[in-house]
Design a protein around this motif. Structure first.
Motif, PDB file in Angstrom:
ATOM      1  N   MET A  76       0.615  -1.153  -0.095  1.00 42.66           N
ATOM      2  CA  MET A  76       0.038  -0.185   0.101  1.00 42.66           C
ATOM      3  C   MET A  76       1.345   1.122  -0.123  1.00 42.66           C
ATOM      4  SD  MET A  76      -3.064  -0.728  -0.316  1.00 42.66           S
ATOM      5  CE  MET A  76      -4.037  -2.174  -0.144  1.00 42.66           C
ATOM      6  N   ALA A  77       0.245   2.334  -0.534  1.00 46.22           N
ATOM      7  CA  ALA A  77       0.996   3.401  -0.619  1.00 46.22           C
ATOM      8  C   ALA A  77       1.291   4.700   1.238  1.00 46.22           C
ATOM      9  CB  ALA A  77       0.484   4.488  -1.407  1.00 46.22           C
ATOM     10  N   LYS A  78       1.992   4.950   0.942  1.00 47.06           N
ATOM     11  CA  LYS A  78       2.506   5.381   2.350  1.00 47.06           C
ATOM     12  C   LYS A  78       1.251   6.498   2.576  1.00 47.06           C
ATOM     13  CE  LYS A  78       5.885   8.559   4.893  1.00 47.06           C
ATOM     14  NZ  LYS A  78       7.361   9.428   4.899  1.00 47.06           N
ATOM     15  N   HIS A  79       0.276   7.529   1.065  1.00 46.25           N
ATOM     16  CA  HIS A  79      -0.542   8.212   1.423  1.00 46.25           C
ATOM     17  C   HIS A  79      -0.992   7.556   0.011  1.00 46.25           C
ATOM     18  CE1 HIS A  79       2.596  11.384   3.271  1.00 46.25           C
ATOM     19  NE2 HIS A  79       3.111  10.948   2.219  1.00 46.25           N
ATOM     20  N   GLY A  80      -2.486   7.862   0.738  1.00 50.29           N
ATOM     21  CA  GLY A  80      -4.231   7.738   0.113  1.00 50.29           C
ATOM     22  C   GLY A  80      -4.140   8.735  -1.204  1.00 50.29           C
ATOM     23  N   VAL A  88      -5.681   7.913 -10.540  1.00 50.34           N
ATOM     24  CA  VAL A  88      -5.517   6.516 -10.441  1.00 50.34           C
ATOM     25  C   VAL A  88      -3.744   6.432  -9.951  1.00 50.34           C
ATOM     26  CG1 VAL A  88      -5.159   5.592 -13.085  1.00 50.34           C
ATOM     27  CG2 VAL A  88      -5.272   4.118 -10.227  1.00 50.34           C
ATOM     28  N   ALA A  89      -3.695   6.108  -8.611  1.00 49.30           N
ATOM     29  CA  ALA A  89      -1.632   6.393  -8.903  1.00 49.30           C
ATOM     30  C   ALA A  89      -1.535   4.987  -8.209  1.00 49.30           C
ATOM     31  CB  ALA A  89      -2.016   7.278  -7.695  1.00 49.30           C
ATOM     32  N   PHE A  90      -0.339   5.024  -9.093  1.00 51.70           N
ATOM     33  CA  PHE A  90       0.580   3.280  -8.694  1.00 51.70           C
ATOM     34  C   PHE A  90       1.585   3.156  -7.898  1.00 51.70           C
ATOM     35  CE2 PHE A  90      -1.800   3.166 -13.235  1.00 51.70           C
ATOM     36  CZ  PHE A  90      -3.094   1.426 -12.876  1.00 51.70           C
ATOM     37  N   VAL A  91       0.908   2.572  -7.575  1.00 47.27           N
ATOM     38  CA  VAL A  91       2.554   1.769  -6.140  1.00 47.27           C
ATOM     39  C   VAL A  91       3.213   0.878  -6.419  1.00 47.27           C
ATOM     40  CG1 VAL A  91       1.354   2.916  -4.426  1.00 47.27           C
ATOM     41  CG2 VAL A  91       0.460   0.275  -4.612  1.00 47.27           C
ATOM     42  N   LYS A  92       2.845  -0.406  -6.942  1.00 50.45           N
ATOM     43  CA  LYS A  92       4.071  -1.159  -7.616  1.00 50.45           C
ATOM     44  C   LYS A  92       3.465  -1.955  -8.498  1.00 50.45           C
ATOM     45  CE  LYS A  92       2.239  -4.653  -4.752  1.00 50.45           C
ATOM     46  NZ  LYS A  92       2.718  -5.588  -3.177  1.00 50.45           N
ATOM     47  N   GLY A  93       4.549  -3.149  -9.697  1.00 49.42           N
ATOM     48  CA  GLY A  93       3.708  -3.531 -10.526  1.00 49.42           C
ATOM     49  C   GLY A  93       4.712  -4.671 -10.697  1.00 49.42           C
ATOM     50  N   LYS A  94       4.331  -5.881 -11.651  1.00 50.54           N
ATOM     51  CA  LYS A  94       5.488  -6.888 -11.604  1.00 50.54           C
ATOM     52  C   LYS A  94       4.796  -7.898 -12.889  1.00 50.54           C
ATOM     53  CE  LYS A  94       7.705 -10.632 -10.385  1.00 50.54           C
ATOM     54  NZ  LYS A  94       9.501 -10.143 -10.355  1.00 50.54           N
ATOM     55  N   LEU A 109       0.185  -3.553 -12.585  1.00 52.72           N
ATOM     56  CA  LEU A 109       0.555  -2.760 -11.714  1.00 52.72           C
ATOM     57  C   LEU A 109      -0.838  -2.458 -10.039  1.00 52.72           C
ATOM     58  CD1 LEU A 109       0.886   0.406 -14.920  1.00 52.72           C
ATOM     59  CD2 LEU A 109       2.620  -0.861 -12.648  1.00 52.72           C
ATOM     60  N   GLN A 110      -0.380  -1.999  -9.218  1.00 54.42           N
ATOM     61  CA  GLN A 110      -1.273  -2.364  -8.163  1.00 54.42           C
ATOM     62  C   GLN A 110      -1.235  -0.875  -7.408  1.00 54.42           C
ATOM     63  OE1 GLN A 110      -1.020  -3.772  -3.992  1.00 54.42           O
ATOM     64  NE2 GLN A 110      -1.161  -5.395  -4.533  1.00 54.42           N
ATOM     65  N   ASP A 111      -2.639   0.314  -7.734  1.00 52.95           N
ATOM     66  CA  ASP A 111      -3.117   0.597  -7.458  1.00 52.95           C
ATOM     67  C   ASP A 111      -2.539   1.188  -6.095  1.00 52.95           C
ATOM     68  OD1 ASP A 111      -5.182   0.701  -6.150  1.00 52.95           O
ATOM     69  OD2 ASP A 111      -6.710   0.901  -8.012  1.00 52.95           O
ATOM     70  N   THR A 112      -2.755   2.383  -5.260  1.00 53.95           N
ATOM     71  CA  THR A 112      -2.983   2.214  -3.592  1.00 53.95           C
ATOM     72  C   THR A 112      -3.954   2.055  -3.586  1.00 53.95           C
ATOM     73  OG1 THR A 112      -4.684   5.080  -4.281  1.00 53.95           O
ATOM     74  CG2 THR A 112      -2.250   5.164  -4.257  1.00 53.95           C
ATOM     75  N   LYS A 123      -6.178  10.088  -2.244  1.00 51.07           N
ATOM     76  CA  LYS A 123      -6.450  11.854  -2.136  1.00 51.07           C
ATOM     77  C   LYS A 123      -5.341  12.897  -2.150  1.00 51.07           C
ATOM     78  CE  LYS A 123     -11.318  11.095  -1.848  1.00 51.07           C
ATOM     79  NZ  LYS A 123     -12.988  11.115  -0.567  1.00 51.07           N
ATOM     80  N   ALA A 124      -4.763  12.205  -0.772  1.00 47.56           N
ATOM     81  CA  ALA A 124      -3.469  12.505  -0.696  1.00 47.56           C
ATOM     82  C   ALA A 124      -2.891  12.949  -1.501  1.00 47.56           C
ATOM     83  CB  ALA A 124      -3.326  11.869   0.537  1.00 47.56           C
ATOM     84  N   ILE A 125      -2.003  11.749  -2.838  1.00 46.98           N
ATOM     85  CA  ILE A 125      -1.662  12.031  -3.605  1.00 46.98           C
ATOM     86  C   ILE A 125      -1.706  12.820  -4.755  1.00 46.98           C
ATOM     87  CG2 ILE A 125       0.302  10.686  -5.824  1.00 46.98           C
ATOM     88  CD1 ILE A 125      -0.712   8.272  -3.473  1.00 46.98           C
ATOM     89  N   GLU A 126      -3.447  13.024  -4.946  1.00 47.57           N
ATOM     90  CA  GLU A 126      -3.888  13.488  -5.411  1.00 47.57           C
ATOM     91  C   GLU A 126      -3.628  15.292  -4.962  1.00 47.57           C
ATOM     92  OE1 GLU A 126      -8.255  14.105  -8.244  1.00 47.57           O
ATOM     93  OE2 GLU A 126      -8.485  13.537  -5.532  1.00 47.57           O
ATOM     94  N   ALA A 127      -4.003  15.621  -4.074  1.00 44.57           N
ATOM     95  CA  ALA A 127      -4.126  16.633  -3.895  1.00 44.57           C
ATOM     96  C   ALA A 127      -2.441  17.280  -3.743  1.00 44.57           C
ATOM     97  CB  ALA A 127      -4.489  17.030  -2.199  1.00 44.57           C
ATOM     98  N   LEU A 128      -1.620  16.783  -3.276  1.00 42.70           N
ATOM     99  CA  LEU A 128      -0.599  17.174  -3.976  1.00 42.70           C
ATOM    100  C   LEU A 128      -0.275  17.457  -4.952  1.00 42.70           C
ATOM    101  CD1 LEU A 128       1.549  15.132  -1.269  1.00 42.70           C
ATOM    102  CD2 LEU A 128       1.573  17.231  -1.079  1.00 42.70           C
TER     103      LEU A 128
END
Length: 426
Positions: free
Chosen positions: A1-5, A26-32, A36-39, A7-12
């Motif tokens: 999971m992302a350190k920030h959710g 959408v924001a992705f945090v890792k992939g294989k 891809l996997q999102d927040t 909405k927090a990433i979007e706001a930044l």
């Protein structure tokens, strides 16, 4: 999971990043691989590979190893000093270009052995290098004009933007440098040639121009005309190169020998890189061109890992098999939805489906995102597919299952429904 959710990433992003992109929410945090996997922990099938960049997919072991090696030893020293992996990557590109169609060294007499490579950080930089080569090459006899095609795309710097043959990209940024001439199509290029023409610059497959693969015979005919008139043929393979066409260079698929080839996107699997390869080895002198970051240890070690992996896939025909399987899946979608799509376009794993209406297109993009399959847009009406070249058949199957689920949600007009039933009565 992302350190920030999310909405927090979007706001930044909204608060601090220039709004130059119409981002999907959408924001992705890792992939294989091609996933891809999102927040929120949801998985997506990636049929876009970062706009053709993640050629080995996400978190590939060979690329991880190369990056880890650079991080532990050297990342950057600048081009004031010799850089071993840069020299090796340049050698590898030239050697692969010299290779015959069956993977063996080409023994025919040619200028291929005299090729050299310049490294930058992007496709636009690679194309800027090509433009400067053409300008200096033509300087001795007053040639400076460069001809490009309608629907072309060559970058977002001022010079490459002017070279781009799509007016929608030009708004707000004039005045542009002189010397760029636009032709309607390949057959129109000879009409534009004159005593001031230094080069013709084309994409063999137009990436932002509708995944339009140029006609092979017309390209070969043009190459002969230019050679007779001592005009450079420069090929932009920023998107179509590095095995996306099935060969390391799309130029080899077309059976031509350009004077300049540019590449970028998939060359380092996600690490920023651009390369301009030319047989005109005596045009530039020390100081004529340069790049602070271009060709550093990190990017060129990554490039070596990418080429080694993809060359193996070419040799054992894994890449060919994957391409055929992906095309079969596209054709099945085309057959199932003839009122939505008119034809398959492109070359290799740079392919697309032409969409019949703008209204339907908007529906497709939003439905695909809901069903967690990432696709791209090209040329206004082409659904573009640039999957990782390492994508597996199971990942392809899952992606197309999701795509079909998305297409079932489309609100098709009665006229379109009638057309679809008549073409697909079952």
């Amino acid at each position: 999971m992302a350190k920030h959710g999310f909405k927090a990433i979007e706001a930044l992003d909204i608060t601090y990043v220039l709004p130059t992109y119409a981002r999907a929410r959408v924001a992705f945090v890792k992939g294989k691989g091609a996933r891809l996997q999102d927040t929120q922990g949801r998985d997506y099938i990636d049929f876009g590979s970062g706009i053709g960049v993640a050629s080995l997919g996400h978190s590939h072991k060979a690329l991880q190893k190369a990056l880890k090696k650079s991080a532990k030893t050297l990342i950057h020293t600048s081009n004031l000093y010799y850089i071993e992996p840069q020299a090796k990557l340049a050698a590898r590109l030239v050697e692969y270009y010299k290779r015959g169609d069956e993977g063996k060294p080409n023994t025919q007499k040619s200028d291929k052995s005299k090729w050299r490579v310049f490294f930058g950080n992007s496709g636009a930089e690679a194309n800027e290098c090509a433009i400067k080569i053409a300008r200096k090459y033509g300087q001795k006899d007053g040639r400076y004009k460069i001809i490009t095609l309608d629907s072309s795309f060559h970058g977002r710097t001022i010079a490459t933007l002017k070279a781009t043959g799509q007016d929608k990209f030009h708004k707000h940024f004039a005045p542009f440098p002189d010397g760029f001439v636009r032709a309607k199509d390949l057959s129109d290029i000879p009409n534009k040639l004159d005593s001031e023409t230094a080069a013709v610059f084309i994409e063999l497959v137009q990436g932002e121009g509708g995944i339009n693969a140029l006609d092979k015979k017309q390209v070969q005919h043009l190459a002969k005309i230019l050679k007779k008139q001592n005009i450079l043929l420069m090929v932009d393979e920023v998107q179509s190169g590095i095995y996306r066409s099935g060969e390391i260079f799309a130029s080899k698929v077309y059976g031509i020998e350009p004077d300049v080839i540019t590449m970028a996107k998939g060359l380092a699997g996600g690490v920023p890189i651009g390369a301009c390869m030319t047989r005109l080895i005596d045009v530039f002198e020390s100081g004529d061109h340069g790049s602070t970051f271009g060709g550093n240890f990190l990017s060129t070690n990554a490039g070596l890992a990418v080429l080694k992996t993809l060359e193996k896939m070419r040799k054992d025909r894994t890449l060919e098999s994957t391409t055929k399987y992906f095309h079969t899946k596209l054709d099945s979608v085309l057959e199932r939805y003839p009122a939505v799509f008119s034809k398959r376009v492109g070359l290799g794993l740079m392919c697309g489906l032409q969409v019949r209406s703008e209204e339907i297109f908007s529906q497709i993009l939003s439905a695909c995102l809901r069903h967690r399959v990432l696709v791209l847009r090209s040329g206004g009406n082409v659904l573009r597919f640039l999957p990782p070249l390492t994508i597996t058949k199971s990942e392809i199957d899952e992606g197309f299952t999701r795509l079909l689920c998305a297409l079932k949600e489309l609100k098709i007009s009665q006229t379109q429904k009638t057309a679809q039933k008549s073409k697909n009565p079952k």
